[in-house]
Design an enzyme around this catalytic site. Structure first.
Site, mmCIF file in Angstrom:
data_model
loop_
_atom_site.group_PDB
_atom_site.id
_atom_site.type_symbol
_atom_site.label_atom_id
_atom_site.label_comp_id
_atom_site.label_asym_id
_atom_site.label_seq_id
_atom_site.Cartn_x
_atom_site.Cartn_y
_atom_site.Cartn_z
ATOM 1 N N CYS A 118 -15.689 -1.084 -14.531
ATOM 2 C CA CYS A 118 -15.201 0.054 -15.317
ATOM 3 C C CYS A 118 -15.194 -0.256 -16.804
ATOM 4 C CB CYS A 118 -13.805 0.458 -14.850
ATOM 5 S SG CYS A 118 -12.614 -0.894 -14.837
ATOM 6 N N GLU A 172 -2.512 -3.430 -11.923
ATOM 7 C CA GLU A 172 -3.125 -3.014 -13.181
ATOM 8 C C GLU A 172 -2.212 -2.033 -13.914
ATOM 9 O OE1 GLU A 172 -7.081 -1.602 -12.034
ATOM 10 O OE2 GLU A 172 -7.816 -3.630 -12.376
HETATM 11 ZN ZN ZN Z 1 -11.656 -1.115 -16.912
#
Ligand code: ZN
Length: 610
Positions: free
Chosen positions: A402, A318
């Site tokens: 998230c 990420e």
């Molecule tokens: Zn996120």
């Protein structure tokens, strides 16, 4: 909030010189969204969707479809098992923060009752020493504060942000007290002459600054500063998870933060780190953080950012790979990272008054962030690629949620980004219709804004009270020409760092109009971005456009455009909840943020050049 005063405090970590009041008054100060009532053709429907759909989705997922709220009930006993991921508490906190923000401008007694119910359960799950984290309380109490990548401080940071937001929205302080108790608990364990700690996922740093702002207690600023200074000294013993080749770069623990020259590691973590650094630098002199952030900003903007304002390319981490490695199908561009770009660039603009940061804030907002939420407000993108074979779709929720909970708290706080104040000026950073009342120094400012942004560059600002000071109007970098008028007469202005500075003896009722041209523009990538060689993209105003196959049947694959021969028309259209589409009669382009809101379709932002 307590008044800040010049002071010097000696800590065991060194001499800390708090910024004096002169330094603080030279900044652009934010005008809180609670003082800005949004009334805007583009944004009001999004706020309504957030209140009526996005928040409902979050409640349903947290209470019914996943075990997130049940985890708090179990932790109060405690009994197992914990369900979900070890950082799932943070989604509950972020949803509460979103609900709190929503309540400010949309009072809703039933929603407030729901939050109160949740807060009672959260408070009951707090341990007597202040510790709160349902995963460790339920599942691994023996492993508390053992692994720096287990997000205990990350969750605590979101708890603090939620507690502060709800306190400000309602005056109720139970959740703030829970958060403060957790912060005090952490400070009994960690700090100078105590245990070291390098949080694997930043967030606590910026939250502690907010806790300082609401309590006036310097110790939270000092703790945040200490946490930042612990990075990059071989102190962090983050237990790297098995089979994942992440090193200290991933956690931004490779260099002392003041020495940073490039962005490293996980994109969202980096964004929250940079926000924390900018916040601390605004209060503490001599950190070197702003110099480091400017170096890193150049690296991000020039070599790592997509045209959508999205960042982060690597699926596995990420995070980041090599400079100029910006593939389109494989772009990661997590929605949270784009939100982080808005949060960080807003802080950079506040610290410097430089419109180059406002430009990036606007780019990430209208493209990278808005693509993360469906037009109906009930489906989400985690990953925001710039090209699709028709197989990438919004989802109702994610195991790692998230992004949905981040969108839920971001959208209702959009009013934060419109105005700023400094000693001598009222700043307009974004053009969004609103009416606002706030303080600028000792003055009471009352202002209304009407705009057709982001579709047309015409904005009218009306001063409802007389104003002493300049207006500083952001002129986006994509604009070639613009005009400012006062009560219909062309006005003189000075230009400085992306803002038009208009001086005038302002009186109540004065009307200022800003007309910014919005031509269709061709954007070319740096030639070092291999995937975009021979291609260009179309942008108009702040909106980046894309082509979906559904609007270009049979010709999608062979599309070719040219800045020398194309004749684009801009057409207002009711499709996709109201957009301006761009067409040459053959090809049809739509705003990037609006893609994947119809049947599955291929999509591309970068189109072959003729
Ligand atoms: Zn996120």
């Amino acid at each position: 909030m307590k008044q800040f005063f010049t002071t010097t405090i000696l800590l065991t970590t060194g001499l800390i010189c708090y910024a004096n009041s002169e330094r603080l008054t030279k900044r652009m100060h934010r005008v809180d969204f609670s003082q800005v009532f949004i009334d805007d053709a583009f944004w009001s429907p999004r706020l309504k969707n957030n209140a009526e759909k996005t928040i409902r989705v979050c409640i349903d997922q947290i209470e019914n479809k996943t075990g997130r709220m049940r985890n708090f009930e179990k932790a109060a006993i405690p009994e197992g098992p914990h369900s979900g991921i070890f950082f799932d508490d943070s989604d509950v906190y972020k949803a509460i923060e979103g609900m709190a923000y929503s309540l400010v401008n949309n009072p809703d007694p039933l929603l407030e009752q729901k939050v109160d119910e949740w807060i009672a359960k959260i408070a009951a799950a707090q341990q007597s020493d202040g510790y709160i984290n349902t995963f460790f309380t339920i599942q691994e109490p023996q492993n508390r504060w053992n692994d720096m990548d287990k997000h205990e401080m990350y969750c605590a940071g979101h708890l603090l942000e939620a507690g502060i937001a709800y306190y400000k929205a309602t005056g109720k302080r139970t959740l703030l007290d829970v958060g403060q108790h957790m912060a005090d608990h952490m400070m009994t364990l960690f700090g100078p002459n105590k245990r070291t700690w390098v949080p694997g996922h930043e967030e606590i740093e910026l939250a502690l600054v907010k806790l300082y702002q609401v309590t006036g207690e310097h110790k939270y600023l000092e703790f945040s500063h200490w946490l930042l200074e612990e990075r990059g000294h071989e102190l962090g013993k983050i237990n790297v998870r098995e089979n994942i080749p992440w090193d200290k770069r991933h956690y931004q623990d490779i260099y002392p933060v003041k020495d940073l020259t490039q962005i490293y590691g996980h994109a969202v973590r980096a964004m929250y780190l940079f926000c924390g650094m900018a916040d601390i630098d605004s209060y503490i002199e001599g950190t070197g953080y702003m110099e480091a952030l400017n170096r890193v900003w150049e690296d991000v903007i020039n070599t790592r950012m997509y045209i959508t304002g999205g960042i982060g390319v690597a699926y596995m981490s990420e995070g980041f790979s090599e400079p100029y490695d910006l593939p389109n199908f494989q772009a990661y561009c997590e929605t949270c990272a784009s939100i982080g770009m808005v949060l960080w660039n807003h802080r950079m603009a506040e610290a410097s008054g430089d419109g180059k940061y406002t430009d990036i804030m606007e780019r990430s907002l209208y493209n990278g962030v808005l693509s993360g939420i469906s037009l109906n407000g009930d489906r989400f993108f985690y990953v925001n690629p710039l090209a699709s074979h028709g197989d990438h779709h919004r989802q109702e929720w994610y195991g790692c949620a998230c992004c949905p909970s981040n969108v839920c708290r971001f959208i209702p706080s959009i009013g934060n980004y419109i105005y700023g104040t400094s000693d001598d000026a009222l700043w307009v950073n974004l053009y969004i219709g609103n009416s606002a009342k706030f303080k600028m120094g000792k003055q009471n400012v009352e202002v209304e804004m009407d705009t057709q942004y982001p579709w047309e560059g015409h904005t009218q600002l009306t001063l409802k009270k007389k104003l002493k000071g300049n207006l500083r109007l952001h002129i986006p970098a994509w604009s070639k020409t613009f005009e400012v008028c006062i009560n219909g007469e062309k006005a003189e202005y000075k230009q400085e760092l992306g803002y038009a500075i208009v001086s005038h003896k302002w009186k109540a009722g004065d009307q200022i109009t800003i007309d910014i041209d919005m031509p269709v523009e061709y954007v070319y990538a740096d030639p070092r971005v291999k995937e975009d060689v021979g291609k260009c993209a179309i942008q108009r105003g702040p909106i980046v456009y894309c082509a979906e196959e559904i609007d270009n049947p049979g010709i999608f694959e062979s599309m070719q455009i040219s800045s020398t021969t194309d004749k684009w028309q801009v057409k207002k259209d009711n499709m996709l909840n109201g957009i301006y589409r761009i067409t040459d009669g053959n090809y049809n382009l739509i705003p990037y943020y609006s893609w994947d809101n119809r049947e599955p379709s291929q999509m591309k932002v970068w189109i072959d050049n003729k």
